[in-house]
Design a protein around this motif. Structure first.
Motif, PDB file in Angstrom:
ATOM      1  N   TYR A   2       0.836  -1.199   0.000  1.00 41.85           N
ATOM      2  CA  TYR A   2       0.000   0.000   0.000  1.00 41.85           C
ATOM      3  C   TYR A   2       0.874   1.254   0.000  1.00 41.85           C
ATOM      4  N   CYS A   3       0.334   2.281  -0.630  1.00 42.63           N
ATOM      5  CA  CYS A   3       1.054   3.556  -0.632  1.00 42.63           C
ATOM      6  C   CYS A   3       1.062   4.113   0.788  1.00 42.63           C
ATOM      7  N   THR A   4       2.219   4.573   1.239  1.00 43.02           N
ATOM      8  CA  THR A   4       2.311   5.102   2.604  1.00 43.02           C
ATOM      9  C   THR A   4       1.778   6.529   2.700  1.00 43.02           C
ATOM     10  N   ASN A   5       1.461   7.118   1.552  1.00 39.72           N
ATOM     11  CA  ASN A   5       0.931   8.480   1.570  1.00 39.72           C
ATOM     12  C   ASN A   5      -0.581   8.528   1.420  1.00 39.72           C
ATOM     13  N   CYS A   6      -1.154   7.714   0.477  1.00 38.95           N
ATOM     14  CA  CYS A   6      -2.597   7.792   0.247  1.00 38.95           C
ATOM     15  C   CYS A   6      -3.317   6.526   0.680  1.00 38.95           C
ATOM     16  N   GLY A   7      -2.558   5.462   1.018  1.00 43.89           N
ATOM     17  CA  GLY A   7      -3.172   4.251   1.543  1.00 43.89           C
ATOM     18  C   GLY A   7      -3.805   3.356   0.491  1.00 43.89           C
ATOM     19  N   ILE A  16       7.254   5.038  -7.285  1.00 39.63           N
ATOM     20  CA  ILE A  16       6.411   6.207  -7.064  1.00 39.63           C
ATOM     21  C   ILE A  16       4.954   5.760  -7.173  1.00 39.63           C
ATOM     22  N   CYS A  17       4.111   6.218  -6.237  1.00 35.82           N
ATOM     23  CA  CYS A  17       2.707   5.817  -6.218  1.00 35.82           C
ATOM     24  C   CYS A  17       1.987   6.350  -7.465  1.00 35.82           C
ATOM     25  N   VAL A  18       1.234   5.452  -8.139  1.00 32.02           N
ATOM     26  CA  VAL A  18       0.530   5.874  -9.358  1.00 32.02           C
ATOM     27  C   VAL A  18      -0.699   6.725  -9.025  1.00 32.02           C
ATOM     28  N   HIS A  19      -1.160   6.680  -7.764  1.00 32.36           N
ATOM     29  CA  HIS A  19      -2.366   7.435  -7.387  1.00 32.36           C
ATOM     30  C   HIS A  19      -2.044   8.862  -6.964  1.00 32.36           C
ATOM     31  N   CYS A  20      -1.007   9.013  -6.148  1.00 30.05           N
ATOM     32  CA  CYS A  20      -0.721  10.350  -5.614  1.00 30.05           C
ATOM     33  C   CYS A  20       0.630  10.890  -6.057  1.00 30.05           C
ATOM     34  N   GLY A  21       1.460  10.042  -6.682  1.00 35.08           N
ATOM     35  CA  GLY A  21       2.732  10.518  -7.210  1.00 35.08           C
ATOM     36  C   GLY A  21       3.817  10.714  -6.168  1.00 35.08           C
TER      37      GLY A  21
END
Ligand SMILES: [Zn+2]
Ligand SMILES: [Zn+2]
Length: 130
Positions: A2-7, A16-21
């Motif tokens: 899971y992304c640690t920024n947007c979950g 790099i997270c594809v949802h929040c970058g």
């Protein structure tokens, strides 16, 4: 994972997270393992027990930024102290450089303090790495 920024769920190999970058591991709002929210500065997830790697900023980088770009508050932006950073930036810009000596000395002193204080932290209270 899971992304640690947007979950949101992301590819385990993603950098790099594809949802929040946001670059993976740069923030610790969510657990990488279960996607649950984490307690600030916790070292393990209270939901799944997975270790949380705190993203620690570099003491050397912060110190050098203070030395060379302190009059623009760059070292404080780097560490997340945005209020102080904006104050230093404004002193330099609004005086058209006239008072830049003040923010330069201020930034220089902070650079020295960051480099010499073993307990220096960023704005979130996370210790810096050497
Ligand atoms: Zn994300
Ligand atoms: Zn977890």
């Amino acid at each position: 994972m899971y992304c640690t920024n947007c979950g949101r769920q992301i590819d385990p190999n993603a950098v790099i997270c594809v949802h929040c970058g946001v670059r993976c591991g740069q923030v610790n709002t969510y657990c990488k393992n279960c996607g649950g929210t984490t307690i600030p500065n916790a070292t393990i997830c209270v939901r799944c027990g997975a270790p949380i790697q705190l993203y620690r900023k570099s003491r050397l980088t912060a110190g050098l930024l203070g030395f060379f770009l302190g009059c623009f508050g760059v070292h404080n932006f780097y560490l997340g102290y945005n209020g102080k950073a904006i104050a230093q930036l404004l002193i330099t810009l609004l005086s058209f450089g006239l008072f830049s000596g003040i923010s330069t000395v201020w930034g220089f002193v902070e650079g020295v303090l960051i480099l010499t204080n073993p307990n220096a932290t960023d704005a979130k209270g996370v210790p810096l790495t050497d």
